[in-house]
Scaffold this motif. Structure first.
Motif, PDB file in Angstrom:
ATOM      1  N   ASN A 155       8.245 -34.762 -67.552  1.00 34.23           N
ATOM      2  CA  ASN A 155       7.581 -33.496 -67.896  1.00 34.23           C
ATOM      3  C   ASN A 155       8.574 -32.355 -68.082  1.00 34.23           C
ATOM      4  OD1 ASN A 155       5.032 -34.672 -67.907  1.00 34.23           O
ATOM      5  ND2 ASN A 155       4.709 -34.286 -65.719  1.00 34.23           N
ATOM      6  N   PRO A 156       9.485 -32.106 -67.116  1.00 35.50           N
ATOM      7  CA  PRO A 156      10.454 -31.017 -67.349  1.00 35.50           C
ATOM      8  C   PRO A 156      11.363 -31.270 -68.538  1.00 35.50           C
ATOM      9  CG  PRO A 156      10.358 -31.622 -65.014  1.00 35.50           C
ATOM     10  CD  PRO A 156       9.604 -32.646 -65.759  1.00 35.50           C
ATOM     11  N   ILE A 157      11.657 -32.548 -68.807  1.00 29.87           N
ATOM     12  CA  ILE A 157      12.551 -32.857 -69.929  1.00 29.87           C
ATOM     13  C   ILE A 157      11.912 -32.433 -71.248  1.00 29.87           C
ATOM     14  CG2 ILE A 157      13.556 -34.779 -71.242  1.00 29.87           C
ATOM     15  CD1 ILE A 157      14.121 -36.148 -68.581  1.00 29.87           C
ATOM     16  N   PHE A 158      10.607 -32.679 -71.396  1.00 33.87           N
ATOM     17  CA  PHE A 158       9.915 -32.273 -72.623  1.00 33.87           C
ATOM     18  C   PHE A 158       9.994 -30.758 -72.829  1.00 33.87           C
ATOM     19  CE2 PHE A 158       7.113 -36.231 -72.075  1.00 33.87           C
ATOM     20  CZ  PHE A 158       8.005 -36.999 -72.826  1.00 33.87           C
ATOM     21  N   ASP A 159       9.842 -29.964 -71.718  1.00 35.00           N
ATOM     22  CA  ASP A 159       9.938 -28.496 -71.827  1.00 35.00           C
ATOM     23  C   ASP A 159      11.320 -28.066 -72.302  1.00 35.00           C
ATOM     24  OD1 ASP A 159       7.858 -27.920 -68.883  1.00 35.00           O
ATOM     25  OD2 ASP A 159       7.314 -28.279 -70.987  1.00 35.00           O
ATOM     26  N   ILE A 160      12.353 -28.736 -71.748  1.00 30.42           N
ATOM     27  CA  ILE A 160      13.738 -28.385 -72.123  1.00 30.42           C
ATOM     28  C   ILE A 160      13.996 -28.710 -73.585  1.00 30.42           C
ATOM     29  CG2 ILE A 160      16.158 -28.956 -71.690  1.00 30.42           C
ATOM     30  CD1 ILE A 160      15.407 -29.356 -68.750  1.00 30.42           C
ATOM     31  N   ILE A 161      13.453 -29.851 -74.057  1.00 38.75           N
ATOM     32  CA  ILE A 161      13.636 -30.222 -75.465  1.00 38.75           C
ATOM     33  C   ILE A 161      13.009 -29.168 -76.385  1.00 38.75           C
ATOM     34  CG2 ILE A 161      12.955 -31.914 -77.220  1.00 38.75           C
ATOM     35  CD1 ILE A 161      13.200 -34.077 -75.051  1.00 38.75           C
ATOM     36  N   THR A 162      11.817 -28.716 -76.005  1.00 39.05           N
ATOM     37  CA  THR A 162      11.138 -27.686 -76.820  1.00 39.05           C
ATOM     38  C   THR A 162      11.982 -26.410 -76.887  1.00 39.05           C
ATOM     39  OG1 THR A 162       8.980 -28.559 -76.207  1.00 39.05           O
ATOM     40  CG2 THR A 162       9.044 -26.308 -77.037  1.00 39.05           C
ATOM     41  N   GLY A 163      12.520 -25.977 -75.722  1.00 41.72           N
ATOM     42  CA  GLY A 163      13.329 -24.763 -75.704  1.00 41.72           C
ATOM     43  C   GLY A 163      14.602 -24.914 -76.508  1.00 41.72           C
ATOM     44  N   THR A 164      15.198 -26.085 -76.475  1.00 38.55           N
ATOM     45  CA  THR A 164      16.433 -26.334 -77.220  1.00 38.55           C
ATOM     46  C   THR A 164      16.186 -26.221 -78.721  1.00 38.55           C
ATOM     47  OG1 THR A 164      17.190 -27.832 -75.478  1.00 38.55           O
ATOM     48  CG2 THR A 164      18.281 -28.004 -77.611  1.00 38.55           C
TER      49      THR A 164
ATOM     50  N   GLU B  25      16.014 -18.697 -82.435  1.00 39.42           N
ATOM     51  CA  GLU B  25      15.236 -17.855 -81.531  1.00 39.42           C
ATOM     52  C   GLU B  25      16.034 -17.657 -80.235  1.00 39.42           C
ATOM     53  OE1 GLU B  25      11.154 -18.881 -80.906  1.00 39.42           O
ATOM     54  OE2 GLU B  25      10.938 -19.757 -82.920  1.00 39.42           O
ATOM     55  N   TYR B  26      17.172 -16.907 -80.351  1.00 38.55           N
ATOM     56  CA  TYR B  26      18.003 -16.657 -79.175  1.00 38.55           C
ATOM     57  C   TYR B  26      17.213 -15.855 -78.155  1.00 38.55           C
ATOM     58  CZ  TYR B  26      21.587 -17.982 -82.527  1.00 38.55           C
ATOM     59  OH  TYR B  26      22.312 -18.658 -83.472  1.00 38.55           O
ATOM     60  N   GLY B  27      17.310 -16.193 -76.863  1.00 33.12           N
ATOM     61  CA  GLY B  27      16.602 -15.498 -75.799  1.00 33.12           C
ATOM     62  C   GLY B  27      15.289 -16.160 -75.420  1.00 33.12           C
ATOM     63  N   TYR B  28      14.943 -17.321 -76.092  1.00 33.76           N
ATOM     64  CA  TYR B  28      13.709 -18.026 -75.767  1.00 33.76           C
ATOM     65  C   TYR B  28      13.783 -18.547 -74.324  1.00 33.76           C
ATOM     66  CZ  TYR B  28       9.917 -21.434 -75.904  1.00 33.76           C
ATOM     67  OH  TYR B  28       8.797 -22.163 -75.627  1.00 33.76           O
ATOM     68  N   LYS B  29      12.674 -18.471 -73.540  1.00 31.78           N
ATOM     69  CA  LYS B  29      12.651 -18.907 -72.155  1.00 31.78           C
ATOM     70  C   LYS B  29      11.574 -19.970 -71.939  1.00 31.78           C
ATOM     71  CE  LYS B  29      14.425 -14.590 -70.188  1.00 31.78           C
ATOM     72  NZ  LYS B  29      14.197 -13.518 -69.184  1.00 31.78           N
ATOM     73  N   ILE B  30      11.875 -20.885 -70.977  1.00 28.43           N
ATOM     74  CA  ILE B  30      10.920 -21.930 -70.606  1.00 28.43           C
ATOM     75  C   ILE B  30      10.482 -21.690 -69.185  1.00 28.43           C
ATOM     76  CG2 ILE B  30      11.888 -23.654 -72.188  1.00 28.43           C
ATOM     77  CD1 ILE B  30      13.345 -24.885 -69.854  1.00 28.43           C
ATOM     78  N   ASN B  31       9.349 -22.297 -68.775  1.00 30.52           N
ATOM     79  CA  ASN B  31       8.787 -22.075 -67.443  1.00 30.52           C
ATOM     80  C   ASN B  31       8.569 -23.426 -66.752  1.00 30.52           C
ATOM     81  OD1 ASN B  31       7.655 -20.974 -65.177  1.00 30.52           O
ATOM     82  ND2 ASN B  31       5.636 -20.647 -66.097  1.00 30.52           N
ATOM     83  N   ILE B  32       9.507 -23.808 -65.857  1.00 30.79           N
ATOM     84  CA  ILE B  32       9.400 -25.061 -65.091  1.00 30.79           C
ATOM     85  C   ILE B  32       9.075 -24.698 -63.655  1.00 30.79           C
ATOM     86  CG2 ILE B  32      10.629 -27.101 -64.256  1.00 30.79           C
ATOM     87  CD1 ILE B  32      12.275 -27.033 -66.802  1.00 30.79           C
ATOM     88  N   LYS B  33       7.931 -25.222 -63.122  1.00 31.24           N
ATOM     89  CA  LYS B  33       7.438 -24.813 -61.818  1.00 31.24           C
ATOM     90  C   LYS B  33       7.816 -25.770 -60.672  1.00 31.24           C
ATOM     91  CE  LYS B  33       3.436 -22.471 -63.891  1.00 31.24           C
ATOM     92  NZ  LYS B  33       1.962 -22.390 -63.919  1.00 31.24           N
TER      93      LYS B  33
ATOM     94  N   GLU C 260      15.785 -29.742 -58.706  1.00 34.73           N
ATOM     95  CA  GLU C 260      16.878 -29.485 -59.621  1.00 34.73           C
ATOM     96  C   GLU C 260      16.379 -29.149 -61.035  1.00 34.73           C
ATOM     97  OE1 GLU C 260      18.523 -31.703 -56.251  1.00 34.73           O
ATOM     98  OE2 GLU C 260      16.757 -31.923 -57.528  1.00 34.73           O
ATOM     99  N   PHE C 261      15.197 -29.667 -61.419  1.00 32.03           N
ATOM    100  CA  PHE C 261      14.680 -29.340 -62.747  1.00 32.03           C
ATOM    101  C   PHE C 261      14.364 -27.843 -62.873  1.00 32.03           C
ATOM    102  CE2 PHE C 261      13.758 -33.924 -63.109  1.00 32.03           C
ATOM    103  CZ  PHE C 261      14.345 -34.149 -64.336  1.00 32.03           C
ATOM    104  N   ARG C 262      13.879 -27.245 -61.793  1.00 32.47           N
ATOM    105  CA  ARG C 262      13.634 -25.791 -61.832  1.00 32.47           C
ATOM    106  C   ARG C 262      14.961 -25.058 -61.983  1.00 32.47           C
ATOM    107  NH1 ARG C 262       9.970 -22.171 -57.661  1.00 32.47           N
ATOM    108  NH2 ARG C 262      10.328 -20.167 -58.696  1.00 32.47           N
ATOM    109  N   GLU C 263      15.993 -25.520 -61.251  1.00 29.80           N
ATOM    110  CA  GLU C 263      17.319 -24.910 -61.394  1.00 29.80           C
ATOM    111  C   GLU C 263      17.832 -25.100 -62.818  1.00 29.80           C
ATOM    112  OE1 GLU C 263      19.834 -26.588 -58.456  1.00 29.80           O
ATOM    113  OE2 GLU C 263      18.687 -25.810 -56.746  1.00 29.80           O
ATOM    114  N   LEU C 264      17.533 -26.282 -63.401  1.00 35.13           N
ATOM    115  CA  LEU C 264      17.957 -26.541 -64.766  1.00 35.13           C
ATOM    116  C   LEU C 264      17.219 -25.597 -65.738  1.00 35.13           C
ATOM    117  CD1 LEU C 264      19.591 -28.293 -66.711  1.00 35.13           C
ATOM    118  CD2 LEU C 264      17.681 -29.907 -66.767  1.00 35.13           C
TER     119      LEU C 264
END
Length: 804
Positions: free
Chosen positions: A331-340, A347-355, A359-363
């Motif tokens: 699940n967190p990996i999919f969020d990171i892929i979308t942000g990348t 879209e510089y400055g785009y942010k993701i929200n991992i709850k 370590e995935f939250r730190e990532l």
């Protein structure tokens, strides 16, 4: 396919493959391990018992030959019955035979047969007068010593065998036969041995007709001489080829030809067993040792079941863990892929929200910071490029300045290199002029110099050796085991001291030739005292070894020949002293006592010489067993206490504060070491100081250290470097005690070193009567076991007279 499914399938596949591989490996390994251990034990146990039986029979044959050679037997047979001389000879003969039976408890009867076949003397008087002219032990013994195989003796009402030898007069003519009837108790004890495996472990003897002559485990005593052992390994044992090889070269020759003689066969119970055999040339017997095959494999089955159970339980737990982890990972990996992808599209400055709180939250936080940083870098990138361009121009100017400085340094280095080259040429000239082989290694053990002699000995050229690790080409190995011997080089670098090469070291040359070598290694220091390498000096000692071996063989042969006449001399002198053949006057007793004491000293010297030969020829057997060391030392102290009291000294055992565990030692060899040190301490003690002798044992690092301390005459400074040399005795020792061979310390030092230990001493060199402390160190795992065909001969021993 979704990522989480790939993760699940991948981990499960890996686990199944790993489980399968581990199962196969465990099955193969445990099968091989269990079988090799048990097979090795059965083979070794059978071989040891076979050697013991052969030694047992050989001793009986030699004793029979020795006693039959006594001229007193011929004198008795040649004297007239009605003379006083015959009566005295008969009395002496009866004493001789009865004393021999007392000493040798395995002899049930000793009897003398005249040339007509009539029993004229016997330890069983009811047998005197019997006609034995048709018995094989009479007819066959007219020319040579005869061994009559096991049979049922009506006299002893048990199984026996007979050894008979011809009696000849002074002219070598046949006078009669001396025969001994032996019971089988001692033989059975050897065959029985120690059973260390399963209940089905069994050893037994069969004769040439394949009848049992010792009790098999599952048949009992009723099978002896009544039932045959018609099995495959018995048939193999009596193959003529095996008999010839065993007779000529022993069991090692048979092993070298056939390898292990362990067979999977059917035994006398029609049960599958693992068995081996050994032919006894002296008697024609065959020794069989075996164990049921089901017992061999029972441990393997149990071990395999435990391994499989553990892996199956682990598999269930592993599967559950994999499913949980795969869901949390994806699940967190999919969020990171979308942000990348967003940042990739600008879209510089785009942010993701991992709850998740891991370590995935730190990532995710790191990703958001990276996005902010990327946006900032995009805004300031041009300014940074201009700044870097200015810095590069400044660095170029600095490099030009440094280049000029480096050129000056290179000029200085070239001058220094020329000076070093000149010194190296001088050193090489010195090395090439040395008659011994020499090579030099640096601190990384790379060869940096080697002289012409070393290259000729090894067969290598300098271009093949310079710059490589010395042990890649120059192989120094132990002659006996073939193992690499690099300790003397490694220790020289580690300890910063000169190290001697171990005895019996050989150099393995390029073409595979083995050259015996000896010498030493010295460390090389720089100006600050740091070890930067070492010099290895070695020489060919082939000729020296041949000369030394020739001397040892000569001493062995001469000593062996001296022992045979000493047996009757000592025996008859003791009979005379005990007035068993008539009264002696005072002067006669003094003369006979002098003969007896001289024979004892002669036997002691011969024993020492034989022991030295066995040690120097490398034929000493070391057979360590677990031993309670405190009880072991107490026994020796108890034995020597009377001698100590006679000398006017006190012997004290300083027991260790903590009880020591049992130590694996060869009791006979270790007893000889401790007895020698204590005997020397007693012999050279100083009475006016109270003569206190202490023995102690402590555990230090990875060794047990035995110490014997006295306050005796000490060891002078000029004698301390020679004290362990063969035949050497210090002048103060000769003055204090005239008798002595100078072999004691030499022998025990060789014993200790052969067993993997070390012997040394402490004695103030500049003062008299300050005493000496001898130390013996034994590794914590005990004395090293060593295969050999000879043990040490004990003090004044008259038995076990075998050629070294």
């Amino acid at each position: 396919m979704k990522l989480r499914n790939k993760i699940n399938i991948s981990f499960l596949t890996i686990f199944v493959i790993a489980l399968s591989i581990v199962g196969v490996v465990v099955n193969i390994y445990t099968t091989s391990l269990v079988r090799s251990k048990i097979v090795g034990y059965i083979d070794l146990s059978n071989k040891i018992k076979a050697y013991q039986i052969r030694t047992y029979i050989q001793n009986q044959l030699r004793e029979s030959i020795t006693l039959s050679s006594s001229l007193s037997l011929s004198d008795y047979l040649d004297t007239s019955l009605d003379t006083e001389q015959h009566s005295l000879a008969k009395h002496g003969l009866d004493i001789l035979l009865n004393n021999f039976i007392k000493i040798n408890q395995q002899v049930s009867e000793a009897f003398l047969i005249n040339s007509m076949g009539i029993v004229v003397a016997s330890t069983d008087e009811t047998r005197i007068g019997l006609d034995r002219s048709n018995d094989k032990y009479f007819t066959e013994a007219k020319t040579n010593t005869f061994f009559k195989d096991v049979y049922y003796s009506s006299q002893t009402e048990r199984e026996s065998y007979v050894i008979s030898s011809p009696v000849r007069n002074k002219n070598g003519d046949f006078d009669g036969v001396l025969a001994f009837r032996f019971n089988l108790d001692g033989l059975y004890q050897i065959v029985k041995g120690e059973r260390k495996l399963e209940k089905s472990e069994d050893s037994f003897l069969v004769n040439k007709d394949k009848y049992f002559i010792s009790k098999p485990l599952f048949l009992g005593e009723d099978a002896i001489l009544k039932q045959k052992a018609e099995t495959e390994n018995v048939a193999n044992c009596y193959k003529q080829e095996e008999i010839d090889i065993t007779t000529k070269t022993g069991y090692e020759g048979l092993y070298n030809l056939y390898g292990s003689r362990i067979l999977d066969v059917i035994d006398y119970r029609n049960v599958n067993v693992v068995a081996t055999h050994a032919y006894i040339p002296e008697t024609g017997w065959c020794l069989i040792s075996k164990i049921d095959r089901v017992d061999v494999m029972s441990f393997h089955s149990t071990l395999l079941f435990i391994f499989l159970t553990v892996f199956l339980v682990t598999g269930v737990i592993f599967t559950a863990i994999v499913f949980v982890i795969s869901n949390r990972l994806t699940n967190p990996i999919f969020d990171i892929i979308t942000g990348t992808n967003k940042i990739k599209n600008g879209e510089y400055g785009y942010k993701i929200n991992i709850k998740t709180n891991d370590e995935f939250r730190e990532l995710g936080d790191a990703f958001n910071k990276m996005s902010e940083t990327t946006k900032a870098y995009a805004d300031t990138i041009e300014e940074r490029v201009r700044e870097q361009t200015n810095n590069i121009e400044e660095k170029v100017n600095e490099v030009e300045v440094q280049k000029a400085a480096i050129l000056n340094i290179l000029d200085d280095v070239e001058n220094a290199r020329q000076e070093v080259s000149l010194e190296k040429n001088k050193l090489e000239a010195i090395l090439y002029s040395i008659g011994d082989g020499v090579f030099v290694v640096d601190e990384n053990l790379n060869i940096i110099l080697i002289n012409e002699v070393a290259m000729k000995m090894t067969g290598y050229k300098d271009e093949e050796l310079i710059g490589i690790k010395y042990y890649e080409k120059l192989k120094f190995i132990f002659e006996e085991t073939g193992k690499i011997n690099n300790n003397f080089i490694d220790d020289a670098i580690k300890t910063k001291t000169i190290q001697e090469m171990a005895k019996h070291t050989v150099l393995l040359t390029k073409d595979g030739t083995r050259i015996p070598v000896a010498d030493s290694t010295a460390p090389i220091f720089n100006e600050s005292g740091k070890v930067i390498g070492c010099v290895v000096v070695f020489r060919d000692v082939t000729l020296a070894r041949e000369i030394d071996n020739a001397k040892t063989e000569f001493v062995s042969l001469a000593s062996h020949q001296l022992r045979t006449p000493l047996t009757p001399i000592r025996l008859f002198s003791e009979m005379l002293l005990n007035e068993e053949v008539g009264k002696l006057n005072i002067q006669q007793k003094e003369y006979v006592d002098s003969i007896s004491q001289s024979s004892k000293r002669m036997i002691s010297l011969v024993n020492d010489l034989l022991n030295v030969s066995r040690l120097e020829l490398g034929r000493l057997k070391i057979d360590p067993v677990s031993t309670n060391i405190e009880d072991f030392l107490q026994d020796i102290i108890k034995e020597l206490s009377p001698t100590c009291q006679t000398k006017g000294c006190e012997l004290v055992f300083n027991k260790p504060e903590e009880k020591l565990p049992d130590i694996s030692i060869d009791r006979t060899l270790m007893r000889q070491v401790i007895q020698n040190l204590l005997t020397n301490a007693i012999r050279y003690s100083s009475i006016e100081k109270g003569s206190l002798i202490t023995i102690s044992v402590v555990k230090k690092d990875n060794n047990y250290i035995f110490s014997v301390q006295d306050n005796g005459i000490g060891i002078p400074a000029d004698a301390q470097t020679h004290i362990f040399e063969k035949f050497y005795r210090a002048e103060n020792a000769i003055k204090a005690e005239g008798e002595g061979s100078g072999l004691g310390l030499y022998i025990i030092k060789m014993i200790v070193e052969a067993a993997g230990g070390r012997l040394w001493f402490q004695s103030p060199p500049d003062s008299k009567n300050t005493g000496t402390v001898f130390h013996v160190s034994i590794p914590i795992f005990g004395m090293a076991k060593k295969e050999g065909d000879k043990g040490m001969i004990q003090e004044n021993s008259l038995t076990n007279i075998t050629k070294v």
